[in-house]
Design a protein around this motif. Structure first.
Motif, short mmCIF file in Angstrom:
data_model
loop_
_atom_site.label_atom_id
_atom_site.label_comp_id
_atom_site.label_asym_id
_atom_site.label_seq_id
_atom_site.Cartn_x
_atom_site.Cartn_y
_atom_site.Cartn_z
N LEU A 186 0.86 -1.18 0.00
CA LEU A 186 0.00 0.00 0.00
C LEU A 186 0.90 1.23 0.00
O LEU A 186 1.69 1.43 0.92
CB LEU A 186 -0.89 0.03 1.25
CG LEU A 186 -1.97 -1.04 1.36
CD1 LEU A 186 -2.63 -0.97 2.74
CD2 LEU A 186 -3.01 -0.86 0.27
N ASP B 143 1.29 5.62 -0.84
CA ASP B 143 0.67 6.92 -1.10
C ASP B 143 1.48 7.60 -2.20
O ASP B 143 2.53 8.17 -1.93
CB ASP B 143 0.63 7.78 0.16
CG ASP B 143 -0.04 9.12 -0.09
OD1 ASP B 143 -0.65 9.28 -1.16
OD2 ASP B 143 0.07 10.02 0.76
N GLN C 288 -0.79 -0.98 -5.01
CA GLN C 288 -1.54 0.10 -5.64
C GLN C 288 -1.41 1.36 -4.80
O GLN C 288 -1.07 1.31 -3.61
CB GLN C 288 -3.02 -0.27 -5.78
CG GLN C 288 -3.32 -1.22 -6.92
CD GLN C 288 -4.79 -1.26 -7.27
OE1 GLN C 288 -5.46 -0.23 -7.30
NE2 GLN C 288 -5.30 -2.46 -7.53
N TYR D 146 -3.08 4.06 -2.72
CA TYR D 146 -4.35 4.21 -1.99
C TYR D 146 -4.63 5.67 -1.62
O TYR D 146 -5.63 5.98 -0.97
CB TYR D 146 -4.36 3.31 -0.75
CG TYR D 146 -3.61 3.86 0.45
CD1 TYR D 146 -4.30 4.35 1.55
CD2 TYR D 146 -2.21 3.88 0.48
CE1 TYR D 146 -3.62 4.85 2.66
CE2 TYR D 146 -1.54 4.38 1.57
CZ TYR D 146 -2.24 4.86 2.66
OH TYR D 146 -1.57 5.37 3.75
N GLU E 299 -6.03 7.23 1.80
CA GLU E 299 -7.43 7.11 2.19
C GLU E 299 -7.64 5.76 2.87
O GLU E 299 -7.48 4.71 2.25
CB GLU E 299 -8.33 7.24 0.97
CG GLU E 299 -8.23 8.60 0.28
CD GLU E 299 -9.05 8.70 -0.99
OE1 GLU E 299 -9.69 7.68 -1.35
OE2 GLU E 299 -9.06 9.76 -1.62
N PRO F 29 -10.31 3.96 3.92
CA PRO F 29 -11.22 2.96 3.32
C PRO F 29 -10.62 2.27 2.10
O PRO F 29 -10.81 1.07 1.90
CB PRO F 29 -12.45 3.78 2.94
CG PRO F 29 -12.41 4.97 3.84
CD PRO F 29 -10.96 5.29 4.01
N ARG F 30 -9.90 3.02 1.29
CA ARG F 30 -9.25 2.44 0.12
C ARG F 30 -8.16 1.46 0.54
O ARG F 30 -8.00 0.40 -0.07
CB ARG F 30 -8.65 3.57 -0.74
CG ARG F 30 -7.87 3.11 -1.97
CD ARG F 30 -8.75 2.45 -2.99
NE ARG F 30 -8.04 2.21 -4.23
CZ ARG F 30 -8.36 1.25 -5.09
NH1 ARG F 30 -9.40 0.47 -4.84
NH2 ARG F 30 -7.67 1.07 -6.20
N GLU G 210 -8.12 -0.35 3.26
CA GLU G 210 -8.79 -1.56 3.76
C GLU G 210 -9.28 -2.42 2.60
O GLU G 210 -9.17 -3.66 2.64
CB GLU G 210 -9.95 -1.16 4.67
CG GLU G 210 -9.49 -0.49 5.97
CD GLU G 210 -10.63 0.02 6.82
OE1 GLU G 210 -10.54 -0.12 8.05
OE2 GLU G 210 -11.61 0.54 6.26
N GLN G 211 -9.80 -1.79 1.57
CA GLN G 211 -10.27 -2.51 0.39
C GLN G 211 -9.12 -3.23 -0.31
O GLN G 211 -9.23 -4.42 -0.67
CB GLN G 211 -10.94 -1.53 -0.57
CG GLN G 211 -11.38 -2.14 -1.89
CD GLN G 211 -11.82 -1.09 -2.90
OE1 GLN G 211 -11.97 0.08 -2.58
NE2 GLN G 211 -12.03 -1.50 -4.14
N LEU G 212 -8.02 -2.52 -0.53
CA LEU G 212 -6.88 -3.11 -1.22
C LEU G 212 -6.22 -4.20 -0.39
O LEU G 212 -5.77 -5.22 -0.94
CB LEU G 212 -5.86 -2.02 -1.56
CG LEU G 212 -6.29 -1.05 -2.67
CD1 LEU G 212 -5.31 0.13 -2.74
CD2 LEU G 212 -6.35 -1.77 -4.02
N GLN H 144 -8.21 -7.29 -0.88
CA GLN H 144 -7.98 -7.81 -2.24
C GLN H 144 -6.67 -8.58 -2.33
O GLN H 144 -6.62 -9.70 -2.85
CB GLN H 144 -7.97 -6.65 -3.24
CG GLN H 144 -7.62 -7.06 -4.66
CD GLN H 144 -7.50 -5.85 -5.58
OE1 GLN H 144 -8.20 -4.85 -5.43
NE2 GLN H 144 -6.58 -5.93 -6.54
N ASP I 224 -4.22 4.11 8.45
CA ASP I 224 -4.62 2.85 7.83
C ASP I 224 -3.96 1.64 8.50
O ASP I 224 -4.59 0.60 8.68
CB ASP I 224 -4.31 2.86 6.34
CG ASP I 224 -3.00 3.53 5.99
OD1 ASP I 224 -2.01 2.82 5.76
OD2 ASP I 224 -2.95 4.77 5.96
#
Length: 393
Positions: free
Chosen positions: A33, A35, A74, A76, A79, A81-82, A84-86, A89, A105
């Protein structure tokens, strides 16, 4: 009979996939993850490039016992929420370890990291993440923000006495408006300052502010002799310029690690002169053996470590330490699972980073890998060593 044969084929494929990831010769998946475009991208991008650079260098040199690292990552954009999603995944895609970034995060994910049993090294050095009771699968390669703050408070007290200061010094803590910014203050910092007899106050640096004159005016009224920044280089540079315009020449400004970098000098110019920086990772202005591979790799890419800066080597070394845990697991003949990688990392004792950091040690009860750092000072537009390694008392 045909149905049973089909099931056997499917089970065989699943088993083959597991063996390829955990015990065979297939690629080793590691999540990431980063930034690259968000609020901390000015330091996030070179850090991410350092992680990616080490992976490419390692793979070009045969990987880990012939197995290459496959880095799934990726942007993120800072952010939560992003992130957590990644994270979800990449775990579903079979990563066995993870490289993270921010405090908000990483702290939000630590419960899930523990449940999933995924060793996680973040660019956040939030103190709680080094406590296995609170975050059993998180590991800190850099000195925690709280430990950085403690070391700086010790240095401030000694410096104040050496100057012949009377009474207790006053310290202003200027921080990023985020969990990252408040981390050293809320996780023991204000209590430690009080223990030392230092009068300290926190001042938030509002997101999106074009200047920090209101906060600096309050700090001047407070009578602070020292200002400690917990932010990234862009806002710290603005504050240094503001302080110069206000004539605050008798105040010592100190950056914790995320604003102690080359970008601060570039953005602040002459206003950066005399600023002190906390460096858990040695900056490229000091050549040490642990930078050799990164220097050669970047030279072949038409770049240099001086151009990329300290946060590049920070990402490079952090990935190197994670890889050492993976390597030890493979060489011990164990399945490449998060549990086994965690156990391998917990056997690292005085792991030598070639002078980029103090030797790294993890144990089952202590994931604060580094408890020391050096202070540097801007002189003539460059970071120059001010102290030898200082350690948590």
């Amino acid at each position: 009979m045909k149905r049973n044969g089909f099931l056997l084929v499917v089970m065989g494929l699943i088993l083959a996939a597991c063996v390829g990831q955990r015990g065979g010769g297939g690629p080793i998946k590691v999540g990431g993850l980063f930034d690259l475009t968000g609020a901390t991208s000015d330091v996030g991008k070179p850090y991410a490039e350092g992680v990616q650079g080490f992976v490419k260098w390692l793979n070009d040199h045969g990987g880990i016992n012939g197995r290459k690292i496959e880095l799934l990552y990726q942007d993120y954009a800072y952010e939560v929420p992003r992130a957590e999603q990644l994270y979800t995944q990449f775990v579903q895609e079979g990563v066995v370890a993870f490289m993270g970034w921010g405090t908000g995060d990483t702290e939000a994910l630590r419960g899930r990291i523990a449940e999933d049993k995924i060793p996680f090294m973040s660019a956040s050095y939030s103190h709680v993440l080094g406590n296995p009771k609170e975050a059993p699968y998180n590991f800190l390669v850099g000195t925690s923000y709280s430990h950085q703050f403690f070391i700086v408070m010790d240095w401030i007290l000694e410096d104040w006495k050496a100057r012949g200061g009377s009474g207790a010094p006053k310290v202003a803590f200027m921080h990023h408006p985020s969990p990252f910014g408040l981390s050293p203050w809320e996780q023991g910092g204000q209590e430690y300052a009080k223990k030392l007899g230092i009068e300290a106050r926190a001042f938030e640096m509002p997101r999106g502010a074009t200047d920090f004159i209101p906060q600096l005016s309050q700090i001047r009224d407070f009578g602070a002799q020292y200002v400690v920044f917990q932010t990234v280089s862009s806002p710290a540079a603005v504050a240094l310029k503001n302080a110069k315009s206000l004539g605050m020449t008798d105040v010592t400004f100190i950056c914790l690690n995320w604003c102690a970098d080359e970008n601060l000098i570039k953005l602040a110019g002459d206003a950066a002169e005399g600023t002190i920086g906390a460096f858990p990772f040695t900056p490229p202005t000091v050549d040490v053996p642990g930078m050799k591979e990164a220097r050669e790799f970047l030279k072949a890419q038409g770049s240099s470590l001086e151009e990329k800066g300290v946060h590049y080597i920070q990402g490079w070394i952090t990935m190197r330490v994670m890889v050492e845990g993976i390597r030890k697991t493979i060489e011990a003949g164990k399945a490449l699972t998060g549990e086994n990688i965690k156990a391998s990392l917990e056997t690292l004792t005085n792991f030598d980073t070639g002078g980029v950091t103090v030797p790294i040690t993890f144990t089952p009860t202590d994931h604060w890998g580094s408890k020391g750092m050096r202070l540097f000072k801007v002189k003539g537009g460059k970071w120059q060593a001010l102290t030898d390694y200082l350690y948590v008392k």
